[in-house]
Design an enzyme around this catalytic site. Structure first.
Site, short mmCIF file in Angstrom:
data_model
loop_
_atom_site.label_atom_id
_atom_site.label_comp_id
_atom_site.label_asym_id
_atom_site.label_seq_id
_atom_site.Cartn_x
_atom_site.Cartn_y
_atom_site.Cartn_z
N LYS A 145 31.74 46.76 37.22
CA LYS A 145 32.11 45.96 38.38
C LYS A 145 32.33 46.86 39.61
O LYS A 145 32.49 48.07 39.42
CB LYS A 145 33.36 45.14 38.07
N HIS A 175 37.36 46.36 32.09
CA HIS A 175 38.09 47.13 31.07
C HIS A 175 39.46 46.52 30.74
O HIS A 175 40.02 46.80 29.69
CB HIS A 175 38.19 48.61 31.44
N GLU A 213 50.16 49.82 41.03
CA GLU A 213 49.71 51.19 40.74
C GLU A 213 50.47 52.16 41.64
O GLU A 213 50.74 51.83 42.80
CB GLU A 213 48.22 51.33 41.05
N ASP A 232 38.38 44.74 44.36
CA ASP A 232 38.52 45.80 43.36
C ASP A 232 39.36 45.33 42.16
O ASP A 232 39.10 45.73 41.03
CB ASP A 232 39.19 47.03 44.02
N HIS A 237 39.96 41.96 37.32
CA HIS A 237 41.05 42.17 36.36
C HIS A 237 42.11 41.06 36.40
O HIS A 237 42.48 40.51 35.37
CB HIS A 237 41.75 43.51 36.61
N LYS A 336 48.28 49.37 45.60
CA LYS A 336 48.28 50.82 45.33
C LYS A 336 49.47 51.44 46.03
O LYS A 336 50.01 50.87 46.98
CB LYS A 336 46.98 51.43 45.85
C1 BG6 Z 1 39.66 49.90 38.36
C2 BG6 Z 1 39.84 49.90 39.85
O1 BG6 Z 1 38.80 48.87 37.95
O2 BG6 Z 1 40.93 49.69 37.74
C3 BG6 Z 1 40.79 51.01 40.27
O3 BG6 Z 1 38.57 50.11 40.46
C4 BG6 Z 1 42.10 50.87 39.52
O4 BG6 Z 1 41.03 50.97 41.68
C5 BG6 Z 1 41.87 50.73 38.02
O5 BG6 Z 1 42.89 52.02 39.80
C6 BG6 Z 1 43.16 50.38 37.29
O6 BG6 Z 1 42.94 50.46 35.91
P1 BG6 Z 1 44.14 50.79 34.90
O7 BG6 Z 1 43.52 50.67 33.54
O8 BG6 Z 1 44.59 52.18 35.23
O9 BG6 Z 1 45.20 49.78 35.17
#
Ligand code: BG6
Length: 480
Positions: A145, A175, A213, A232, A237, A336
């Site tokens: 993505k 993911h 994050e 993003d 997600h 973020k």
């Molecule tokens: C990614 C985003 O898909 O997921 C990133 O592009 C983000 O910006 C990340 O930091 C977060 O993934 P996780 O598994 O660390 O929560």
């Protein structure tokens, strides 16, 4: 898990990673394969072709890769023998011939093409793979993505991909769906009597989903500035988490049964009107501040620009227009450079209809907190009597199930599970085309007008976002 279950349906494969020297490949995709290999799950022949367009230094690539792979030297060496670096500077048949020759050496291996490159490059790669005759009936393609930057571009990209691959060969990866606790949402809801009975608007006041994050945009400034938090994180997600929380029970774990139910949720999301954009969504961008005791640059400094109205924070109220969720809003929030890294889903149950304890200073209300990361646990907040005489005095206490305490094994990374699912051909945890379209259609109702209608609020790095955003019913966000 028995040894047979571990290795079931895993057949020899050639995995080709376009963008094979990129950040994602080095940090996640290739280490994920190593850890599955180290766990004895890959007891078949396989090769990993890492395609690089720009870099041609194989030694430097392998050295960088080893920073993310941790294990006994012998095992790592054995794995690294299967990693083949290929410099392919251009997408044309001539340049692809080296790859074709390598793949043709193992005609019986399944071919998996992993496109870990910006989606604008997908059409050219797919067209060239077709022209170079690389694709077989049994081949699979994995797509990272975001797929496009709006509905139109996503439709265009899909139409090119579908010339080369059938839907049953396409694995659109998110993911978050491979995270252990995210999978546990399904088990929590559909394997336990207790919660499912109360899982509706009659009993639930609101749902809050947070993915906070502490990192910034890291070295992805150029990509991120064109993307922003909405595309993003929310478009994929957070919407996927929302689907798992809100969907109806599927009739089985069959990939289409699960994806049909998720699709219905996406289709029932109320599109944003201009009025809703003004009142039910907040955008923010981080400025300088301090996170974990470290001084942090502003977003503009991180991307080396004088101005940008790309958001690094979004919070919004989402309505699901169906029977189960009528009048139970879902609040989504992601940002973020927040104070701490954590993701959770909070289910706030309604207050009991009648209070026989008028002296309680706490509302008679339960809360279920599903912590996805960094710790993985489930917490049920309930009101309890403080022991001792002197009438009823109350205190909210948490019943905690900590997965790390209950299951001592190492938690595999989400990519490990998802890549194994690709090898096995199980599409349950991958987005189907119609799901993707429904997500884009809804996002489009925000994306189309929000630059004009929703101002960017600056927030200090290390805070919880702009203005300690309070939910419209007066409740505060649940914070860590
Ligand atoms: C990614 C985003 O898909 O997921 C990133 O592009 C983000 O910006 C990340 O930091 C977060 O993934 P996780 O598994 O660390 O929560």
């Amino acid at each position: 898990m028995t040894a047979n279950q571990l290795t079931a349906d895993i057949t020899s494969f050639n995995l080709v990673i376009f963008g094979g020297d990129g950040d994602l490949a080095r940090r996640k995709i290739i280490p994920a394969l190593y850890y599955r290999f180290a766990d004895n799950q890959l007891q078949v022949d396989f090769n990993l072709f890492c395609i690089s367009r720009s870099h041609s230094d194989e030694n430097a690539f392998k050295k960088q890769l080893l920073e993310f792979i941790d294990g006994p030297d012998k095992l790592v060496d054995k794995f690294m023998k299967q990693v083949v670096f290929m410099h392919i500077p251009q997408n044309d048949v001539e340049n692809y011939s080296v790859l074709k020759n390598a793949l043709d050496k193992n005609p019986d291996f399944q071919r998996i093409f992993y496109l870990s490159v910006p989606s604008s490059a997908f059409p050219e790669i797919c067209d060239t793979m077709l022209a170079a005759d690389l694709i077989r009936e049994s081949s699979k393609v994995v797509l990272e993505k975001p797929l496009g930057h709006d509905l139109k571009s996503s439709i265009e990209i899909n139409s090119v991909i579908s010339k080369a691959f059938k839907e049953s060969q396409i694995f659109r990866i998110d993911h978050y769906l491979g995270k252990e606790t995210v999978q546990n949402l399904m088990v929590l809801r559909f394997a336990n009597h207790l919660f499912e009975r109360a899982w509706n608007a009659e009993n639930i006041e609101n749902i809050q989903i947070t993915v906070a994050e502490s990192i910034g945009v890291e070295k992805r400034g150029a990509f991120y500035d064109k993307t922003g938090a909405l595309l993003d994180m929310v478009q994929n997600h957070l919407l996927q988490l929302l689907c798992l929380i809100a969907m109806e029970p599927p009739f089985s774990l069959d990939p289409d049964a699960v994806r049909n139910e998720k699709l219905k949720v996406l289709k029932s999301l109320r599109p944003f009107t201009k009025e809703m954009l003004r009142t039910e969504i907040v955008r923010g961008q981080y400025t300088r501040g301090t996170v974990d005791g470290k001084k942090i640059h502003s977003y503009l400094e991180d991307i080396d620009a004088y101005e940008s109205d790309t958001e690094t924070f979004v919070a919004m109220k989402v309505h699901i227009d169906n029977w189960r969720w009528k009048n139970t809003p879902v609040y989504l929030r992601t940002g973020k450079r927040m104070k701490k890294r954590y993701s959770d889903i909070v289910i706030n149950f309604k207050e009991l209809p009648h209070n026989i304890f008028p002296d309680s200073k706490y509302p008679l209300q339960n809360k279920l907190i599903i912590r996805l990361q960094p710790e993985e646990r489930i917490e049920l907040v309930q009101l309890s009597k403080i022991p001792g005489p002197g009438g009823y005095r109350f205190k909210p206490i948490s019943l905690k199930l900590d997965f790390m305490d209950s299951f001592k094994d190492r938690m595999p990374d989400a990519y490990e599970r998802l890549i194994i699912d690709v090898i096995r051909g199980n599409q349950t945890l991958f987005m189907r085309h119609d799901e993707l379209m429904a997500a884009w259609e809804w996002i489009e109702s925000i994306n189309k007008h929000w630059q004009k209608e929703v101002p960017i609020h600056l927030y200090e790095s290390g805070s919880w976002g702009p203005g300690d955003f309070i939910l419209d019913n007066g409740t505060r966000w649940q914070t860590h």
